[in-house]
Design a protein around this motif. Sequence first.
Motif, mmCIF file in Angstrom:
data_model
loop_
_atom_site.group_PDB
_atom_site.id
_atom_site.type_symbol
_atom_site.label_atom_id
_atom_site.label_comp_id
_atom_site.label_asym_id
_atom_site.label_seq_id
_atom_site.Cartn_x
_atom_site.Cartn_y
_atom_site.Cartn_z
ATOM 1 N N UNK A 8 0.838 -1.190 0.000
ATOM 2 C CA UNK A 8 0.000 0.000 0.000
ATOM 3 C C UNK A 8 0.879 1.249 0.000
ATOM 4 N N UNK A 9 0.546 2.200 -0.860
ATOM 5 C CA UNK A 9 1.392 3.385 -1.020
ATOM 6 C C UNK A 9 0.742 4.660 -0.510
ATOM 7 N N UNK A 10 -0.549 4.585 -0.136
ATOM 8 C CA UNK A 10 -1.242 5.764 0.350
ATOM 9 C C UNK A 10 -2.534 5.342 1.047
ATOM 10 N N UNK A 11 -2.966 6.156 1.995
ATOM 11 C CA UNK A 11 -4.262 5.932 2.624
ATOM 12 C C UNK A 11 -5.403 6.392 1.732
ATOM 13 N N UNK A 12 -5.078 7.056 0.648
ATOM 14 C CA UNK A 12 -6.073 7.535 -0.311
ATOM 15 C C UNK A 12 -6.498 6.371 -1.207
ATOM 16 N N UNK A 13 -7.777 5.977 -1.205
ATOM 17 C CA UNK A 13 -8.219 4.828 -2.013
ATOM 18 C C UNK A 13 -8.023 5.006 -3.506
ATOM 19 N N UNK A 14 -7.878 6.243 -3.981
ATOM 20 C CA UNK A 14 -7.713 6.470 -5.418
ATOM 21 C C UNK A 14 -6.283 6.253 -5.882
ATOM 22 N N UNK A 15 -5.352 6.054 -4.956
ATOM 23 C CA UNK A 15 -3.941 5.843 -5.307
ATOM 24 C C UNK A 15 -3.671 4.346 -5.354
ATOM 25 N N UNK A 16 -3.195 3.855 -6.501
ATOM 26 C CA UNK A 16 -2.975 2.415 -6.646
ATOM 27 C C UNK A 16 -1.860 1.939 -5.726
ATOM 28 N N UNK A 17 -1.943 0.695 -5.258
ATOM 29 C CA UNK A 17 -0.825 0.146 -4.484
ATOM 30 C C UNK A 17 0.391 -0.072 -5.368
ATOM 31 N N UNK A 18 1.527 -0.181 -4.745
ATOM 32 C CA UNK A 18 2.753 -0.523 -5.471
ATOM 33 C C UNK A 18 2.683 -1.999 -5.843
ATOM 34 N N UNK A 19 2.814 -2.294 -7.138
ATOM 35 C CA UNK A 19 2.713 -3.670 -7.633
ATOM 36 C C UNK A 19 4.105 -4.132 -8.050
#
Length: 608
Positions: free
Chosen positions: A461-472
């Motif tokens: 997870x890269x942000x608490x903001x749901x619109x920001x994609x996780x690091x894959x």
Amino acid sequence: MPQTFDFVVVGGGSAGAALAARLTEDPQVTVALIEAGGKPPAHEAMPMACASLQLDPETDWMFRGSAGKGAQGFLNKTVPVPRGRMLGGSSGINYMVYVKGHPGDFDNWAARGATGWSFADVRHCFERMEEVRPSNEAIIDSEGRGTSGPIGVGIRSPVIPAARQFVQAAEAVGIPSGDYNGSGRFDPNGVVSLVQTNTRDGRRSSTYHGYLEGKAEERTNLTIITGAHVTKLLLDGDGHDLACRGIEYRDATGGLQQVHARRETVLSAGAVGSPHLLMLSGVGCRRELEAVGIHCRLDNPHVGKHLKDHYQVPMAFRAPGVGVPLAELGLSAGPDALRGPDGPLPEDPVDDATLSPEKQAIKDEAERRLAEWNEHGTGYAASSIYDGIGFFSTGLGDDYTHDAQIGFVPTCYGRDVIADRLLIDVDQFFDNPDAVFAPEAENVIILASNCVPHGEGELVISSADPSVQPEINLNYFDDPHDLKIMVAIQRKVFEIAANWPGGLGGWMAPPKLAKMHDYRDGDVPSDAMLENVALHFAATVYHLSCTCRMGDVVDERLRVKGVKNLRIADASVMPEIPSGNINAPSIMIGERASDLIREDHTIAMETA
């Protein structure tokens, strides 16, 4: 005031659509199906148009990933991770290659502790979901195949001659023909065939079309909420006493809404979406959650880990008289596909009034072919042009299944697919890209794919903001075993090419690597060169899985460990990636989840 249903299913894709449809066969059960996208656009139905659904924010989440040691020949060393964002999910955006997997794949799941997931346990789910149409072009078993399910399965018509030649060449090197979704996967020598696709009458048969469209979506006990981006789970309690009471979502206007579940919430948001939602809700690796400011409600370091994906090395060959020219494919998609700066027809159809006789003939032929597909479901438009498939064992391990897959594409695709969708640097991949992508060029691609990669990736997870994609982080070739397997599969590709009926042209070796390894046309490439080709050009097959795997995140009944009233049903729960394209197993998981939930809640199933 929040709406309340018996069940809330998050994600109307491959598994979620099947699950919601099956649960609502009981008229006493209410279900809310929550989907970020909408209904699929009209062109989703045309199999050959599948690549156009990528990079469209209406139908694709457009994620990006890092390949670790791989993707050295990709633009910005980045791997595309397209995920379906519409009803039908990735079954509406994929290339429709229908593969159940090897029976040993599911027996291996059970051996790893996933009780109730052996092939004998899940076989009825596969049979229940498919409507297989026999073909006089390929072997399709009658036993063990479904004939009345919601997902159509068939072989394209007419068959492209080059696909038949691929099958003949594979047979010549010892891979017998058969039903790779049936008895053929039991053969230790492997199996080769024309591709079975999830299509019906030449049109895509996604889970939207198969399970929801028409009868199910009109049920009064099924509420489908589209344009809803789920932001978090609504959890009560803490630690191992958590319970899920529903979800929060952002609607099309940007407002936050809630939906509550009397019985259970089921995540079917896919191998990226489901672990991401757990993490956004405070379930995951404590250290990673706290690093982005999320309070950890339940520490489970396995959430988002153990990521598996299939990857394949495209090997292009000159194929005069064999390959299908791009011009032929363009014609078959209709006049609109021929418009644009580089097309033979003007961008504005109004300008067609002044077409030359030559261009008018092109337009007329494109209209004829489009009408043929619309009326009969035949022609080039009736498949994704992935038309031949073979499985075998390299003998280097994983003896419970076939560890190698070879696919056949009777063209070289176009620059838009190779560069824009796959992100391969065409100037590194081809010696003369303009010649390869010329409208009349005749080339083919044979795909070497590792069916059972040992290396694992992860989502962070890269942000608490749901619109920001996780690091894959895909971590291709993280395990050296995978590179050894890939070289063996590439060797088999060369054997098949050498045994092509009537002959196939030479391998178009990537020029930079040919020079580096002192390779010349006709040479036998060294292992070192083939390893380098794989490290540079192995591309995703879009099969992300295992990120909430059974045993670590969910139990064998798909219940999230430590959270009451919450299950996951999608590719993320797979304990190991199956040996082959995973859309059919993902749909099967939706079917199997419906069985488990019906048993736990005494829900009826439609029998007619």
